[in-house]
Scaffold this active site. Sequence first.
Site, PDB file in Angstrom:
ATOM      1  N   LYS A  20      32.507  47.548  44.954  1.00 27.71           N
ATOM      2  CA  LYS A  20      32.185  48.977  44.828  1.00 27.71           C
ATOM      3  C   LYS A  20      31.921  49.298  43.378  1.00 27.71           C
ATOM      4  CE  LYS A  20      36.260  50.347  42.837  1.00 27.71           C
ATOM      5  NZ  LYS A  20      36.394  50.920  41.461  1.00 27.71           N
ATOM      6  N   ASP A 170      42.519  51.978  46.336  1.00 28.23           N
ATOM      7  CA  ASP A 170      41.100  51.780  46.626  1.00 28.23           C
ATOM      8  C   ASP A 170      40.852  51.196  48.019  1.00 28.23           C
ATOM      9  OD1 ASP A 170      40.190  52.793  44.256  1.00 28.23           O
ATOM     10  OD2 ASP A 170      39.888  50.861  43.279  1.00 28.23           O
TER      11      ASP A 170
END
Length: 333
Positions: A20, A170
Amino acid sequence: MTENIAEPSVSMITRLSPAKLNLFLHITGKRTDGYHNLQTVFRLLDWGDYLHFSVSNNVVISTIASELSANQLCHQLLILDGAEAITISIEDNLIFKAARALLAFAIQSNTLPEQLAKVHITLDKHLPMGAGLGGGSSNAATTMLVLNEIWQLNFTCDELIKIGATVGADVPIFIFGQDAIAMGIGEELTTIELPDQRYLILMPNAHVNTAKLFAHPKLQRDIALLSVATIQNQYADYVQTLTTPYHNVFTPVVTSLAPAVADALSYLQGLEAQAMSTARMTGSGSAVFLPLDTSVATNKNLVAKWIADAPCTAYIAGNLKQNIQPLDFLSSK
């Protein structure tokens, strides 16, 4: 607890565990629980680690009348290869923690199936630790998603996000599986539609302890909270270029502590005029990236030169599930 063994029947599942990027990253305040509230836009990439799940369909553990804890049961059910260099103990690995959290939730909610298949997980690691690319969290989320299927736990996406948040801040975005605006500690997610994009990503050999960064006196922790609608409507201010108020609060701190990150970012900043974009750092570092305009991204010679001249390992990656065709010259140094 009993183990039933029949003729071996093994199936293999392979999944991308994507990286990401944080297109920007703000801290909006400190919470009473000691964590920090953040605001960011997560962009998932078509590049990352791979996880291979080998399922022994005829080698199962009976959980009937079992008094084993989730931790003990996890040791019975999982074999993990490829993660030996990440943590000294398997119990500290996020893949193991993700599986254990799933089992603990199933035990707590009294939904643990009567039998569970043994699973051999092999990690094919490409994302470096401490790069801000979410590698460990992505591994954990991918593990949760696949084991939820293999073990037929049937937890919903919302339930998995709740479980994932206990494993790491996350983890929820990778369970969510699409680009999103994130708030809270990263678990409050809202879908956002962004244009397809490619990125030049540099990964300097540097790492700054996350706890040290959050405790740093120069870290800005009071960025004004933006509305979700504002972030959705102003995507042009942070997708290609980065316009005030959008920025990454960790950048000045990390670059002051890690010269290799400062050098990598400086290199990309030297390409900004040609790329017509703004270089920036993802997460709390150390990876930095430069968004590429389509005309630039498809210029084979130019991109190849940028990769070759980079002061550290460099990759080209695109957003996950992109509609544009993959390039045949994506390469790394």
